[in-house]
Scaffold this motif. Structure first.
Motif, mmCIF file in Angstrom:
data_model
loop_
_atom_site.group_PDB
_atom_site.id
_atom_site.type_symbol
_atom_site.label_atom_id
_atom_site.label_comp_id
_atom_site.label_asym_id
_atom_site.label_seq_id
_atom_site.Cartn_x
_atom_site.Cartn_y
_atom_site.Cartn_z
ATOM 1 N N UNK A 50 0.839 -1.207 0.000
ATOM 2 C CA UNK A 50 0.000 0.000 0.000
ATOM 3 C C UNK A 50 0.867 1.246 0.000
ATOM 4 N N UNK A 51 1.934 1.245 0.785
ATOM 5 C CA UNK A 51 2.824 2.402 0.842
ATOM 6 C C UNK A 51 3.561 2.597 -0.485
ATOM 7 N N UNK A 52 4.026 1.496 -1.105
ATOM 8 C CA UNK A 52 4.779 1.622 -2.359
ATOM 9 C C UNK A 52 3.895 2.059 -3.517
ATOM 10 N N UNK A 53 2.602 1.767 -3.429
ATOM 11 C CA UNK A 53 1.706 2.098 -4.540
ATOM 12 C C UNK A 53 1.288 3.568 -4.561
ATOM 13 N N UNK A 54 1.562 4.308 -3.500
ATOM 14 C CA UNK A 54 1.193 5.725 -3.442
ATOM 15 C C UNK A 54 2.439 6.566 -3.703
ATOM 16 N N UNK A 55 2.398 7.347 -4.779
ATOM 17 C CA UNK A 55 3.576 8.133 -5.170
ATOM 18 C C UNK A 55 3.876 9.269 -4.205
ATOM 19 N N UNK A 56 2.918 9.639 -3.362
ATOM 20 C CA UNK A 56 3.143 10.742 -2.419
ATOM 21 C C UNK A 56 3.817 10.293 -1.130
ATOM 22 N N UNK A 57 3.957 8.992 -0.951
ATOM 23 C CA UNK A 57 4.699 8.477 0.202
ATOM 24 C C UNK A 57 6.184 8.606 -0.098
ATOM 25 N N UNK A 58 6.921 9.242 0.790
ATOM 26 C CA UNK A 58 8.335 9.501 0.569
ATOM 27 C C UNK A 58 9.150 8.218 0.712
ATOM 28 N N UNK A 59 10.181 8.115 -0.127
ATOM 29 C CA UNK A 59 11.094 6.978 -0.047
ATOM 30 C C UNK A 59 12.159 7.171 1.022
ATOM 31 N N UNK A 60 12.374 8.417 1.421
ATOM 32 C CA UNK A 60 13.363 8.725 2.452
ATOM 33 C C UNK A 60 12.775 9.775 3.413
ATOM 34 N N UNK A 61 12.546 9.441 4.672
ATOM 35 C CA UNK A 61 12.763 8.147 5.315
ATOM 36 C C UNK A 61 11.839 7.064 4.746
ATOM 37 N N UNK A 62 12.353 5.861 4.674
ATOM 38 C CA UNK A 62 11.610 4.755 4.071
ATOM 39 C C UNK A 62 10.481 4.303 4.992
ATOM 40 N N UNK A 63 9.352 3.893 4.429
ATOM 41 C CA UNK A 63 8.264 3.367 5.261
ATOM 42 C C UNK A 63 8.670 2.044 5.914
ATOM 43 N N UNK A 64 8.164 1.798 7.099
ATOM 44 C CA UNK A 64 8.476 0.572 7.837
ATOM 45 C C UNK A 64 7.193 0.004 8.423
ATOM 46 N N UNK A 65 7.193 -1.323 8.614
ATOM 47 C CA UNK A 65 6.090 -1.990 9.299
ATOM 48 C C UNK A 65 6.659 -2.762 10.487
ATOM 49 N N UNK A 66 5.828 -2.935 11.503
ATOM 50 C CA UNK A 66 6.276 -3.662 12.685
ATOM 51 C C UNK A 66 5.048 -4.118 13.472
ATOM 52 N N UNK A 67 5.259 -5.121 14.306
ATOM 53 C CA UNK A 67 4.202 -5.613 15.187
ATOM 54 C C UNK A 67 4.227 -4.765 16.439
ATOM 55 N N UNK A 68 3.160 -4.007 16.637
ATOM 56 C CA UNK A 68 3.138 -3.035 17.724
ATOM 57 C C UNK A 68 2.754 -3.668 19.057
ATOM 58 N N UNK A 69 1.781 -4.567 19.030
ATOM 59 C CA UNK A 69 1.341 -5.166 20.285
ATOM 60 C C UNK A 69 0.634 -6.489 20.002
ATOM 61 N N UNK A 70 0.578 -7.326 21.024
ATOM 62 C CA UNK A 70 -0.128 -8.601 20.970
ATOM 63 C C UNK A 70 -1.035 -8.682 22.187
ATOM 64 N N UNK A 71 -2.308 -8.935 21.923
ATOM 65 C CA UNK A 71 -3.275 -8.977 23.016
ATOM 66 C C UNK A 71 -4.234 -10.139 22.778
ATOM 67 N N UNK A 72 -4.141 -11.165 23.614
ATOM 68 C CA UNK A 72 -5.042 -12.304 23.481
ATOM 69 C C UNK A 72 -4.868 -13.020 22.152
ATOM 70 N N UNK A 73 -5.946 -13.061 21.362
ATOM 71 C CA UNK A 73 -5.932 -13.752 20.077
ATOM 72 C C UNK A 73 -5.668 -12.817 18.904
ATOM 73 N N UNK A 74 -5.308 -11.581 19.169
ATOM 74 C CA UNK A 74 -5.072 -10.616 18.087
ATOM 75 C C UNK A 74 -3.703 -9.965 18.245
ATOM 76 N N UNK A 75 -3.232 -9.423 17.131
ATOM 77 C CA UNK A 75 -1.979 -8.659 17.119
ATOM 78 C C UNK A 75 -2.207 -7.402 16.293
ATOM 79 N N UNK A 76 -1.525 -6.324 16.664
ATOM 80 C CA UNK A 76 -1.631 -5.048 15.955
ATOM 81 C C UNK A 76 -0.371 -4.805 15.145
ATOM 82 N N UNK A 77 -0.560 -4.632 13.844
ATOM 83 C CA UNK A 77 0.544 -4.358 12.928
ATOM 84 C C UNK A 77 0.428 -2.902 12.473
#
Length: 274
Positions: free
Chosen positions: A208-235
């Protein structure tokens, strides 16, 4: 009757004589005072223009501030000229200066709030925490800056309303300037239920980030697992966009994320169960 006429004639002659003597005595003072007024007026105007042009050539010095200081210099010169003129006629200038000082103190006490706004306006124009065209926010006011004056700042709110904020209310509080830096960061988050691949969710967000030309390449976009709670996780996805189009970019990215995960869910649902 003749005696009264004679006395009146004598008194008139004496009065004319005294008037002539006073005219001769003060004629030079009057001429000098007029010349001093003319020279002082021309000098004050010249110094005002010279000061304004000099201050305007200073990089980053606001035009409003240059006009204020050059005008103040002009009035100071005119006051000194008037005091000098009064001194030509024997007026005690020390008492005049004392009276002006007392009057200035009284006016200052009466206009204490106004003087605070002027002082705050000068500091805002010198330090420049915001400029015309930038969007700012404080605890009490927010909007795009239209004009910065010596007494108040004019703003246009996000819903198109006009707002006038006294400078003292902007100087004594923290100010958030959303337009000062060229780029801003934004975050998108998605909840992934148990059993679904976290790596695939991260890949979807990166696509999704790479498909939008208005998202800057520098600093590069990053993804990470923010939290885990029970049976779900937040990315989460963190990316940077230019400040001038930040709002539109965040709306487009939110919509694109929703569409991408809906398509991913349809593909997952259409696959035959093992």
């Amino acid at each position: 009757m003749e005696q009264q006429a004679t006395e009146f004639f004598v008194a008139s002659q004496a009065a004319l004589g005294q008037a002539s003597a006073l005219l001769v005595q003060y004629s030079f003072s009057i001429v000098g005072a007029l010349l001093l007024l003319c020279i002082g007026w021309l000098a004050a105007s010249f110094v005002q223009r010279w000061a304004f042009e000099g201050l305007s050539r200073i990089r980053g010095f606001d035009e409003t501030l240059a006009r204020f200081f050059s005008g103040a210099i002009r009035y100071v010169i005119l006051i000194l000229v008037i005091v000098m003129v009064l001194g030509q006629f024997g007026v005690q200038t020390a008492s005049i200066l004392a009276a002006l000082g007392a009057a200035g103190l009284a006016i200052g006490l009466a206009l204490q709030g106004t003087l605070q706004n002027i002082a705050a306006g000068i500091m805002l124009l010198v330090l420049r925490p915001f400029r015309v065209g930038e969007y700012i926010e404080t605890s009490a006011v927010s909007g795009t800056v239209i004009e910065i004056g010596l007494f108040a700042t004019e703003l246009k709110t996000s819903d198109g309303l006009y707002r006038l904020a006294p400078n003292s209310t902007l100087w004594n509080v923290p100010i958030t300037n959303y337009s000062r830096f060229p780029s801003r960061r934004h975050e998108l988050s998605v909840t992934v239920p148990k059993g679904e691949s976290l790596a695939e969710a991260q890949d979807t967000l990166m696509n999704v980030a790479r498909s939008n030309s208005r998202v800057l390449l520098e600093p590069a976009p990053i993804t990470f697992i923010d939290s885990v709670s029970g049976d779900t996780a937040t990315v989460k996805l963190r990316y940077w966009a230019r400040s001038e189009g930040w709002w539109a970019t965040t709306r487009d990215m939110t919509k694109a994320m929703k569409v991408a995960f809906d398509e991913r869910a349809e593909v997952t649902a259409s696959q035959p169960a093992e």
